[in-house]
Design a protein around this motif. Structure first.
Motif, PDB file in Angstrom:
ATOM      1  N   LEU A 419       0.833  -1.270  -0.116  1.00 25.98           N
ATOM      2  CA  LEU A 419       0.089   0.200   0.087  1.00 25.98           C
ATOM      3  C   LEU A 419       0.691   1.084   0.049  1.00 25.98           C
ATOM      4  N   ASP A 420       0.513   2.216  -1.014  1.00 26.09           N
ATOM      5  CA  ASP A 420       1.370   3.335  -1.214  1.00 26.09           C
ATOM      6  C   ASP A 420       0.369   4.334  -1.256  1.00 26.09           C
ATOM      7  N   LEU A 421       0.674   5.573  -0.648  1.00 26.87           N
ATOM      8  CA  LEU A 421      -0.408   6.640  -0.689  1.00 26.87           C
ATOM      9  C   LEU A 421       0.275   7.943  -0.598  1.00 26.87           C
ATOM     10  N   ASN A 422       0.159   8.887  -1.554  1.00 21.19           N
ATOM     11  CA  ASN A 422       0.669  10.043  -1.859  1.00 21.19           C
ATOM     12  C   ASN A 422      -0.119  11.241  -2.097  1.00 21.19           C
ATOM     13  N   MET A 423      -0.193  12.420  -1.520  1.00 19.82           N
ATOM     14  CA  MET A 423      -0.926  13.429  -1.645  1.00 19.82           C
ATOM     15  C   MET A 423      -0.104  14.689  -2.017  1.00 19.82           C
ATOM     16  N   ALA A 424      -0.300  15.273  -3.429  1.00 26.14           N
ATOM     17  CA  ALA A 424       0.350  16.452  -3.722  1.00 26.14           C
ATOM     18  C   ALA A 424       1.822  16.123  -3.457  1.00 26.14           C
ATOM     19  N   PRO A 429       0.867   9.836   5.773  1.00 26.63           N
ATOM     20  CA  PRO A 429       1.460   9.195   6.962  1.00 26.63           C
ATOM     21  C   PRO A 429       0.386   8.249   7.798  1.00 26.63           C
ATOM     22  N   VAL A 430       0.110   7.196   7.030  1.00 25.11           N
ATOM     23  CA  VAL A 430      -0.843   6.126   7.564  1.00 25.11           C
ATOM     24  C   VAL A 430      -0.124   4.886   8.223  1.00 25.11           C
ATOM     25  N   THR A 431      -0.066   5.010   9.339  1.00 24.34           N
ATOM     26  CA  THR A 431       0.865   3.849  10.090  1.00 24.34           C
ATOM     27  C   THR A 431       0.056   2.741  10.942  1.00 24.34           C
ATOM     28  N   ALA A 432      -0.921   3.164  11.802  1.00 22.60           N
ATOM     29  CA  ALA A 432      -1.616   2.475  12.392  1.00 22.60           C
ATOM     30  C   ALA A 432      -2.417   1.217  11.529  1.00 22.60           C
ATOM     31  N   ARG A 433      -2.218   0.184  11.812  1.00 25.41           N
ATOM     32  CA  ARG A 433      -2.768  -1.023  11.037  1.00 25.41           C
ATOM     33  C   ARG A 433      -4.277  -0.962  10.595  1.00 25.41           C
ATOM     34  N   LYS A 434      -5.172  -0.693  11.447  1.00 24.84           N
ATOM     35  CA  LYS A 434      -6.593  -0.439  11.156  1.00 24.84           C
ATOM     36  C   LYS A 434      -6.914   0.828  10.296  1.00 24.84           C
ATOM     37  N   ALA A 435      -5.940   1.671  10.199  1.00 25.88           N
ATOM     38  CA  ALA A 435      -6.216   2.896   9.577  1.00 25.88           C
ATOM     39  C   ALA A 435      -5.752   2.550   7.917  1.00 25.88           C
ATOM     40  N   LEU A 459     -12.505  -4.658   9.888  1.00 24.19           N
ATOM     41  CA  LEU A 459     -11.504  -4.199  10.816  1.00 24.19           C
ATOM     42  C   LEU A 459     -11.478  -4.852  12.110  1.00 24.19           C
ATOM     43  N   TRP A 460     -12.510  -5.522  12.612  1.00 21.42           N
ATOM     44  CA  TRP A 460     -12.602  -6.127  13.723  1.00 21.42           C
ATOM     45  C   TRP A 460     -12.702  -7.491  13.736  1.00 21.42           C
TER      46      TRP A 460
END
Length: 656
Positions: A419-424, A429-435, A459-460
């Motif tokens: 998973l790779d996410l970039n904005m502008a 910074p998405v680090t929490a596993r559930k996020a 998620l659960w």
């Protein structure tokens, strides 16, 4: 990932160029000394062949690079500017991609500084460790979780691991493992790249068995400490002259009997493997009877490597396995793992080419979105949060969308790999596993409303807390701070709005569909180009960190099926156009995902026959026939059998 065709990239630079200087620049001849360059920064111990060869290849492609000798830091004139750029020996750069190897806190030996002192070494390594944070991309990836976590995760991925004990009393621990021999390793990461020691245990009394892999009577080798009853390896805490290692925590593992060793290099989803055979367990790298051969990656190993690399967020890593009669045994994964020795012994450059392609593409992506930091930028802010762009790549070559870039879109999201996410132009910074899991689910169903209850169940699993709905809203609110109103609520669930050029999955489907349409119209070359563009977007092991999540497992299955179909289309076209050797290279990678998929098998048989390798083509059919009979009790399809008979009769395959 399109690997560059540059010969001799693993050979490194002449010794005079590597030298003992603090830095080695690899800049285009026309580079303006006053310009701020988005640069690849490579940090390694002195004389590292891997980075010397990589820098040589980058220079040939026109990619600016800087190599820093970690053992000569005291001679480096360096200033970290307030805008996040670096001024090194008078030249100002933006670290677009940074790769630092072999840099634990004690990696700089005492002779690197005028007066050996942790007061000098510590700040230098703190600064070098900060460089990846200033970069758009850092390699090998996320932080090192440590040997013990990796052993645990490998076992969870279904790969056998050695019995392992952490102890300050290795002599006693080794005796509890039950075998005649044990292996002693450092508790943390490697510092010198040597192999673990093989020791005989227990040995009555107190004896010193020095060396790497020495057993009693094998002769003395310099550089090891002594443990009562055990021989130990340099790096386990024993330093010559300091006495036994007892009292220092080390790892003690069972010695696993094996036929050979397997080194698998993971390069952003590309896998290259080498089989190492030794005449005895104690034979070191320079023993004349040690053999190295490049081999295909076993399916179980490939699956585990991709899953683990995704879980640990590693773009590059060297995975070590033992090949036993009971299947592969995982030993370790090292983000600093070398590849030069394996390539030299096997006579290939495949890993070097894959690494060069990866770094080139990462730099092109980062440089396309970055510019020189503007005055007033917050100190320490990663380059790339500023306006403007500096487009670089190969000279005069535009950065195409099929290299995985999302044109001018503000969002660049990728799910056909980690998973790779970039904005502008800036990583989200998405680090929490559930996020991360939440954003992954929404991206696998772009522009669709995903019911709230389905998100909670994903998620659960079967045990959502009473606050699950509220927690979900907190995750979504956090994501909206980065992504704005792209995430919206629609009565029964949430929707992630994504434009066609902002998500690799959507670009893949468009390019693959275009390729099939062009093929149907007879526009072969254009079809090949579109399909190649789709295949390049695949970075291996989509969303591997979420393996076992049913909703994503189903999505990954769809992605894999689409990738296999595109690979079949491309390979068949390439063979028709008289390019069977290229088709073989691609097919060898694609077939790792589905070895018995008959359309892929048929394409590979045709490609082998076209290359004059008829016996291999016939053998592949026999392998598939035996496997289908054993697993399903079925014969191959009539179409595959007809192809086998055609090849057996010597009928021409492929282009007329």
């Amino acid at each position: 990932m399109n690997e560059p065709h540059i010969s001799g990239i693993s050979a490194g630079f002449p010794d005079a160029w590597v030298g003992r200087a603090a830095v080695t620049w690899g800049l285009p001849a026309a580079a303006d000394p006053g310009a701020v360059l988005p640069c690849v920064v490579l940090v390694d111990r002195a004389g590292g062949a891997e980075f010397a060869g990589l820098q040589r290849g980058l220079s040939a492609l026109g990619v600016p690079s800087l190599r820093i000798d970690a053992q000569a830091l005291a001679g480096l004139a360096l200033t970290l500017e307030e805008d996040g750029s670096l001024r090194i020996d008078g030249r100002r750069i933006v670290p677009a991609v940074t790769w630092a190897r072999h840099l634990p806190s004690r990696a700089a030996p005492g002779h690197a500084f005028p007066a050996p002192s942790p007061v000098m070494a510590g700040p230098w390594h703190a600064l070098i460790g900060r460089l990846p944070e200033l970069s758009r991309v850092r390699l090998p990836g996320a932080g090192d979780p440590g040997r013990l976590v990796r052993l645990r995760d490998a076992a969870r991925a279904g790969i056998r691991t050695p019995r392992t004990i952490v102890t300050t009393d290795p002599a006693t621990a080794a005796g509890t493992l039950g075998g005649p021999r044990a292996v002693v390793k450092p508790l943390d990461r490697h510092t010198t790249g040597t192999t673990p020691s093989l020791v005989t245990c227990p040995v009555p009394g107190t004896s010193t068995v020095p060396g790497t892999g020495a057993v009693p009577g094998a002769g003395a080798m310099p550089g090891a400490g002594a443990v009562p009853g055990l021989g130990v390896l340099r790096g386990t805490g024993a330093v010559p002259g300091t006495g036994p290692v007892r009292g220092v925590p080390v790892i003690v593992q069972e010695y696993v009997e094996h036929r050979a060793e397997l080194r698998v290099h993971h390069v952003d989803g590309v896998l290259r493997a080498f089989r190492v055979t030794r005449p005895s367990p104690t034979a070191g790298r320079h023993h004349p009877a040690v053999t190295v051969a490049q081999v295909a990656v076993p399916e179980a190993v490939a699956r585990a490597v991709r899953e683990l690399a995704g879980r640990w967020e590693l773009r590059y890593a060297a995975f070590d396995f033992l090949l036993t009669t009971r299947g592969p045994v995982f030993l370790e994964a090292d983000g600093d793992g070398d590849w030069h020795w394996y390539e030299t012994r096997a006579g290939v450059e495949d890993v070097s080419r894959a690494v060069l392609a990866m770094v080139r593409d990462l730099h092109a992506r980062a440089a396309r979105r970055n510019s020189a930091p503007a005055p007033g930028t917050t100190a320490g802010m990663p380059a790339g949060r500023t306006a403007g762009r500096a487009s670089t790549g190969r000279a005069g070559e535009p950065v195409a969308e099929d290299a995985g870039l999302a044109a001018d879109a503000g969002l660049d999201a990728r799910v056909l790999g980690p998973l790779d996410l970039n904005m502008a132009g800036t990583p989200v910074p998405v680090t929490a596993r559930k996020a991360r899991l939440l954003i992954a689910v929404l991206l696998t169903l772009p522009n669709e409303v995903v019911p709230t209850e389905q998100l909670i169940a994903t998620l659960w699993r079967d045990a959502p807390p009473l606050t699950a709905r509220k927690n979900l809203q907190v995750y979504l609110s956090t994501m909206r701070r980065h992504l704005g109103d792209r995430i919206s609520f629609h009565g029964r669930g949430y929707r992630m709005a994504v434009e066609p050029e902002e998500l690799d999955l959507l670009r893949f489907h468009r390019l693959a569909g275009t390729g099939r349409d062009l093929r149907g119209r007879g526009e072969t070359e254009a079809a090949l180009e579109a399909l190649e563009g789709a295949l390049r977007l695949w970075r291996g092991g989509p969303l591997a960190e979420f393996a076992g999540v049913p909703m994503l497992d189903e999505a990954i299955g769809r992605f894999t099926e689409a990738y296999l179909a595109a690979g079949e289309d491309w390979a068949e076209l390439a063979i028709e156009q008289g390019r069977p050797a290229e088709a073989l290279t691609r097919l060898d990678e694609v077939l790792e995902l589905s070895p018995d998929r008959e359309r892929l098998v048929a394409a590979r048989m045709r490609a082998l026959a076209c290359c004059g390798r008829t016996s291999e083509a016939l053998s592949q059919y026999e392998n598939v026939r035996r496997d289908l009979a054993a697993r399903l009790g079925l014969p191959p399809s009539p179409a595959l059998t007809r192809l086998y008979e055609e090849i057996l009769r010597g009928e021409k395959q492929g282009a007329a």
